[in-house]
Every structure is written in structure tokens, then in C-alpha cells.
Design a protein around this motif. Structure first.
Motif, PDB file in Angstrom:
ATOM      1  N   PRO A  21       0.827  -1.210   0.000  1.00 37.56           N
ATOM      2  CA  PRO A  21       0.000   0.000   0.000  1.00 37.56           C
ATOM      3  C   PRO A  21       0.857   1.255   0.000  1.00 37.56           C
ATOM      4  CG  PRO A  21       0.176  -0.857   2.217  1.00 37.56           C
ATOM      5  CD  PRO A  21       0.887  -1.843   1.322  1.00 37.56           C
ATOM      6  N   VAL A  22       0.252   2.357  -0.407  1.00 43.45           N
ATOM      7  CA  VAL A  22       0.868   3.666  -0.237  1.00 43.45           C
ATOM      8  C   VAL A  22       0.672   4.068   1.229  1.00 43.45           C
ATOM      9  CG1 VAL A  22       0.762   6.097  -0.871  1.00 43.45           C
ATOM     10  CG2 VAL A  22       0.475   4.324  -2.624  1.00 43.45           C
ATOM     11  N   ILE A  23       1.751   4.365   1.911  1.00 43.06           N
ATOM     12  CA  ILE A  23       1.707   4.725   3.331  1.00 43.06           C
ATOM     13  C   ILE A  23       2.013   6.213   3.445  1.00 43.06           C
ATOM     14  CG2 ILE A  23       2.765   4.346   5.592  1.00 43.06           C
ATOM     15  CD1 ILE A  23       3.292   1.452   4.689  1.00 43.06           C
ATOM     16  N   ALA A  24       0.975   7.007   3.701  1.00 40.04           N
ATOM     17  CA  ALA A  24       1.131   8.462   3.678  1.00 40.04           C
ATOM     18  C   ALA A  24       0.372   9.118   4.832  1.00 40.04           C
ATOM     19  CB  ALA A  24       0.656   9.007   2.337  1.00 40.04           C
ATOM     20  N   PRO A  25       0.830   8.921   6.071  1.00 39.86           N
ATOM     21  CA  PRO A  25       0.175   9.591   7.198  1.00 39.86           C
ATOM     22  C   PRO A  25       0.520  11.083   7.220  1.00 39.86           C
ATOM     23  CG  PRO A  25       2.143   8.477   7.954  1.00 39.86           C
ATOM     24  CD  PRO A  25       1.991   8.124   6.494  1.00 39.86           C
ATOM     25  N   ASP A  26      -0.310  11.855   7.897  1.00 38.20           N
ATOM     26  CA  ASP A  26      -0.009  13.272   8.096  1.00 38.20           C
ATOM     27  C   ASP A  26       1.079  13.469   9.141  1.00 38.20           C
ATOM     28  OD1 ASP A  26      -1.894  14.069   6.239  1.00 38.20           O
ATOM     29  OD2 ASP A  26      -3.497  14.242   7.729  1.00 38.20           O
ATOM     30  N   GLU A  27       1.250  12.483  10.004  1.00 38.63           N
ATOM     31  CA  GLU A  27       2.255  12.534  11.060  1.00 38.63           C
ATOM     32  C   GLU A  27       2.685  11.107  11.376  1.00 38.63           C
ATOM     33  OE1 GLU A  27       0.749  13.604  14.955  1.00 38.63           O
ATOM     34  OE2 GLU A  27      -1.278  12.969  14.395  1.00 38.63           O
ATOM     35  N   PRO A  28       3.894  10.917  11.895  1.00 36.74           N
ATOM     36  CA  PRO A  28       4.284   9.563  12.317  1.00 36.74           C
ATOM     37  C   PRO A  28       3.477   9.130  13.525  1.00 36.74           C
ATOM     38  CG  PRO A  28       5.944  11.154  12.973  1.00 36.74           C
ATOM     39  CD  PRO A  28       4.963  11.902  12.116  1.00 36.74           C
TER      40      PRO A  28
END
Length: 248
Positions: A21-28
Motif C-alpha cells: 500500500p501507499v503509506i502516507a500519514p499526516d504525522e508519524p
């Protein structure tokens, strides 16, 4: 022509190939799998989570393991003291505990078959409290909960999101957007969750279903590794573009 069509149909039946998957959180952030009363593993794992970002607990803190009361107490205090850095989601076992308190002779009775007796024991509630089919035990459990804990349990959220990453206890319906999920799918699972890919680029981090090790596959990240069964307790560190597992 018919031979060509048959050939195309055979090609369409090629094996399902997993993707990353594309892993793109706004923050860790960190997401922690099902604890189920395993206090030492929880304490050890939390001590190893090094880095910025909130700690997201995916539910099922109670039942089956020996120290449910102690796990709840530590999580309750941890969240009260760190409201911006600790998020506790509701799992189906918390729902069953609440059902037992609210309706011990009805819908709550099933809890005793799914680890509820272990949780009662961790609160010091003896087996003889079950003599009236659970009514005394339900009253004793409600009294044993620290001040504010019952209200906290009732108010636990079902989902936490950052960017395209969505933390839930059990699953999401792959055909519906994250904000339109049913409570049943989030808490208990959905029949298409493992069988069908999402088409919206969203990724679900979940517990509830035990896997041999933390797994990233298609649009799912699975982190329940069966701590109460003698397995490991697992967390996943989610950074932009990367998911790394920590297990104890």
C-alpha cells in the motif's frame, strides 16, 4: 474468435497478487495490537517505542490474559496524563464487557464465554458471584472500576485517522469510505475485508484477527499476533512511506 475469447477469460483468472500500500500519514505514529490482559508484554513493548508521534491502541485490552484490570488501569492513566499522545480505540471485547455491566442476564451473558471470567478474576471478583447467572458479578465489576473508567470505556472511539491511514479494531468495508463504516464492521469484521482490495488509496491498520507476524498486504496492515496465546505483542511504527514492526 471464440478461441481468443477463451484465452482472455483464462488470463483473467490469474492468481491474486498482493501489493504494497501507499503509506502516507499526516504525522508519524505507532499502532499497538490486541493486548488481552498481557501486562508485562505491554509494558515492555511501550518502553521500546522510540520516536515521535501518538501511540494508538487498537482495542481488546481485556479478557483471556491474566491482568485485564491492570492493563485497563495503566491505559486509563496513560491517556488521562497524555491526551494528545495516547489514543485508545474500542474493541469488541470492551463492548462485551460493557454489555455485561448493562445487561448481564441478556446480551452480556456471552462475554463470560469469551474471556470475561479471566477479567472478573483480575478485578478480584470470585466465581461464587456467578451464582445468580452473573447479576452480582456485573454489579461487583461496575463497583470495582476506578472512578471515571466506565465513562471512559463507553466513550472510546472506533477509528483514528492520519492522512490515508486508518486505525480500527477489526476491519473496514472495502466498498465504503472510512467515514461511512458501520460499527459492526469496525468492531467485529467484514466478510470482504481480506478478500477485496479498496479502490480509494486508503490503508487500514487493524487487530482482531491473529496473524503469525505483523503483515503489510494490499491496503491492510495487521498487528494482532496473539499475545494471550503465547505469541508476541506487536506494534507498527508508521512513517511516511514506511511501516516497521516491533514485537516482544
Amino acid at each position: 474468435m471464440f478461441r481468443m475469447i477463451r484465452s482472455m477469460l483464462r488470463a483473467d483468472k490469474s492468481p491474486f497478487v498482493p501489493s504494497q500500500p501507499v503509506i502516507a500519514p499526516d504525522e508519524p505514529f505507532f499502532a499497538i495490537g490486541d493486548i488481552h490482559g498481557c501486562l508485562p508484554q505491554m509494558q515492555t513493548l511501550l518502553a521500546q517505542l522510540d520516536g515521535p508521534g501518538p501511540r494508538i491502541f487498537l482495542g481488546d485490552y481485556v479478557d483471556r490474559g491474566p491482568q485485564s484490570a491492570q492493563v485497563l488501569s495503566e491505559l486509563f492513566i496513560l491517556q488521562m496524563e497524555n491526551p494528545d499522545d495516547v489514543v485508545c480505540l474500542k474493541g469488541n471485547h470492551e463492548v462485551m464487557l460493557l454489555d455485561f455491566i448493562d445487561d448481564p442476564l441478556g446480551r452480556g451473558a456471552r462475554w463470560l464465554k469469551f474471556g470475561g471470567l479471566d477479567t472478573l478474576a483480575s478485578f478480584g471478583i470470585a466465581a461464587d458471584a456467578m451464582a445468580d447467572d452473573g447479576l452480582d458479578a456485573a454489579l461487583a465489576l461496575e463497583r470495582a472500576l476506578p472512578d471515571g473508567m466506565l465513562q471512559w470505556l463507553r466513550a472510546l472511539p472506533l477509528r483514528w485517522s492520519s492522512g490515508n491511514m486508518h486505525c480500527v479494531h477489526a476491519s473496514m468495508n472495502p466498498d465504503k469510505p472510512p467515514h461511512k463504516q458501520s460499527e459492526n464492521a469496525l468492531l467485529w469484521g467484514h466478510p470482504d475485508f481480506f478478500a477485496k482490495r479498496r479502490s480509494d488509496g486508503q490503508c487500514v491498520i487493524h487487530g482482531h484477527t491473529i496473524v503469525p507476524q505483523g503483515t503489510v498486504c494490499d491496503d491492510r496492515i495487521s498487528v494482532d499476533t496473539g499475545a494471550y496465546q503465547g505469541g508476541l505483542l506487536t506494534a507498527v511504527a508508521v512513517r511516511d512511506g514506511k511501516a516497521s514492526f516491533i514485537s516482544v
